[in-house]
Enzyme design. Structure first.
Site: not given
Ligand code: BG6
Length: 532
Positions: A186, A215-216, A220, A254, A273, A278
């Protein structure tokens, strides 16, 4: 270290893709891919050092990669293979799951790391890459199957894809052996039109079934657990709808700022972003219908339906339903941190948002009328990604009536990170002669129940090597997400006052984010401090 079992056993695709992607073996029932070479473009960059190679090293140590596995790094910088390996070693030492680097394992692993320098638009560089891959496969120093990883800034994606097509390295089609696949990082485009262009170029060189848009977040464990919670338990699904759910909150907070990525972030902002990718994935997993099967197409079909059911927020409505913020200097963990406009590579008069909160609706049968509140920000009070399902209050009779009521409604929270787990708030009677009622939180923590989960990149690289696309974004999915986000971006550009509201670093964002919920008689979920 024993191999980590895969948590979601995905079925082969109905289209028979499995035929060309059959794993070559297994260790203790865990699938190990066929021999393959991982070609990383952007191999001299931070992503390769911090995430990709440490993930691959951990997979290697866990016995989850075939012995013939090799990595070929390709990037513009000139460096020797020794320099390349030495740089990656520091990344593995710092970021691998292994507590300390085992010299013998490292040496064996490092001997399979190779480097080539070249431009991304240079046919001779790609001819040389092709020759090297063919020679290595012939001599047993690599494998004929190739997994390409685009770990470069997005500006280079198009050139690499075109060069892979022209050089014949893409080997378009899934029935072709040896196989080739491509993982693309991404951001996938910066709006709907550029995402469509990128899809067009990608699909001119590769078949959709060779393409793995990463998309990491989907790698998860706790994100995958949303499906397990919903569909492997019988008690939640009957309540998972507009009849019982009052509203849903999704927070991606974050503490970090832009971490030296000022120029990238200036072009992206929180909407591009985090929200477009996400957060849309989290939303889809929470809201989707049960898929027909746990295969890539069935799961992604349901996710796309959610994205297509999102009520559009037209540009002229952005001012009411969307709050944008930008952090100014403040304090985090007792330390002063600069404001966004003082970060390197950020314009002194930047209007890029570092925080977004919004209310949205999913106009389908299950979720009609249920608001979903999303918020994300950098430099927030704590690091926390959490989804909370707020159930409707009990009727205003019995315990719900004064003087005892109204009682706090039940809340089911899924903590994605940190302290991954699930908690449920419900009412209990306080022991004693009086009928005193208090909310109690029942808590499940992953760390208490299981050993440390593999990193997201481990799971995703392994899945791509196994040919499993379930945790990757399909072309229509990425376009549907952009179709929802684009009018919001347009509305932000068109706002008479395009400047986002400010919030001090270390806070919970601008006051308007609270007002967004207060106007509906609701509040953001109180945040529990991470365990010390
Ligand atoms: C990335 C964003 O995709 O995700 C970063 O570009 C963000 O800005 C990161 O910091 C967050 O990922 P994680 O896994 O730390 O929550």
């Amino acid at each position: 270290m024993p191999p980590v079992p895969r948590t979601l056993a995905m079925a082969p695709d109905a289209d028979g893709d499995q035929a060309t992607s059959a794993p070559s073996g297994s260790s203790d029932g865990v699938m190990v891919p066929e021999p393959f070479t991982l070609v990383v473009f952007g191999a001299s960059g931070d992503l390769t050092r911090r995430k990709l190679v440490p993930a691959v090293y951990d997979l290697w140590c866990d016995g989850l990669l075939p012995p013939e596995f090799a990595v070929v790094g390709y990037a513009r910088s000139t460096k020797t293979e020794d320099e390349f390996r030495a740089g990656l070693r520091t990344g593995v030492e710092e970021f691998s799951r292994a507590e300390s680097l085992d010299e013998v394992s490292w040496q064996r692993f490092a001997s399979r790391l190779h480097y080539m320098s070249g431009r991304y638009d240079d046919p001779s560089g790609f001819r040389a890459l092709r020759k090297r891959l063919e020679d290595d496969a012939e001599q047993g120093a690599g494998a004929a199957n190739v997994l390409f990883y685009l770990a470069t800034p997005p500006g280079s994606f198009q050139a690499i894809i075109a060069s892979l097509g022209e050089s014949g390295l893409a080997r378009r089609g899934t029935g072709v052996a040896p196989w080739s696949r491509i993982i693309i990082e991404k951001p996938f485009g910066r709006d709907l039109a550029s995402a469509r262009d990128l899809n067009r170029e990608l699909l001119a060189a590769f078949d959709e079934r060779q393409v793995f848009r990463i998309d990491h977040y989907l790698g998860k464990e706790t994100v995958q657990n949303i499906l397990v919670l919903r569909f492997a338990n019988s008690i939640f699904d009957p309540l998972w709808n507009a009849k019982y759910v009052d509203h849903v909150q999704v927070t991606v907070a974050e503490q970090v700022g832009v971490e030296g990525r000022g120029p990238y972030y200036e072009q992206a902002g929180a909407l591009r972003d985090i929200v477009q990718n996400h957060m849309m994935h989290l939303l889809c997993l929470v809201a989707m219908e049960p898929p027909l099967a746990l295969d890539a197409e069935a799961v992604r079909d349901e996710k796309v339906k959610v994205l297509r059911s999102l009520r559009p927020i037209p540009p002229e409505c952005v001012a009411e339903g969307v709050v944008r913020g930008q952090y100014v200097a403040g304090e985090i963990g007792g330390e002063r941190v600069p404001g966004y406009r003082d970060e390197d590579g950020v314009a002194a008069d930047s209007v890029t948002e570092t925080f977004v909160a919004m209310k949205l609706f999913i106009d389908n049968w299950r979720w009609a009328g249920v608001p979903f509140y999303l918020r994300t920000g950098k430099r927030m009070a704590v690091r926390m990604t959490e989804i909370s399902i707020h159930f409707k209050p009990i009727p205003q009779v019995l315990f719900g009536a004064p003087p005892r009521g109204p009682l706090q409604p039940n809340v089911l929270s899924v903590r994605i990170q940190p302290n991954d787990g699930i908690s449920m708030r419900f009412q209990v009677k306080v022991p004693g002669p009086a009928m005193q009622i208090e909310p109690y939180q029942m808590d499940f923590g992953y760390a208490d129940a299981f050993r440390r989960a593999p990193e997201a990149y481990e799971r995703l690289i392994l899945d791509a090597a196994l040919g499993d696309r379930t945790l990757f974004t399909r072309s229509d999915e990425v376009e549907a997400a952009w179709a929802f986000v684009e009018p919001i971006l347009e509305g932000c550009r068109g706002c008479p006052d395009v400047c986002p509201s400010t919030y001090p670093a270390g806070s919970w964002g601008p006051a308007e984010a609270d007002t967004l919920l207060e106007a509906d008689g609701r509040k953001w979920m109180l945040v529990r401090r991470p365990k010390k």
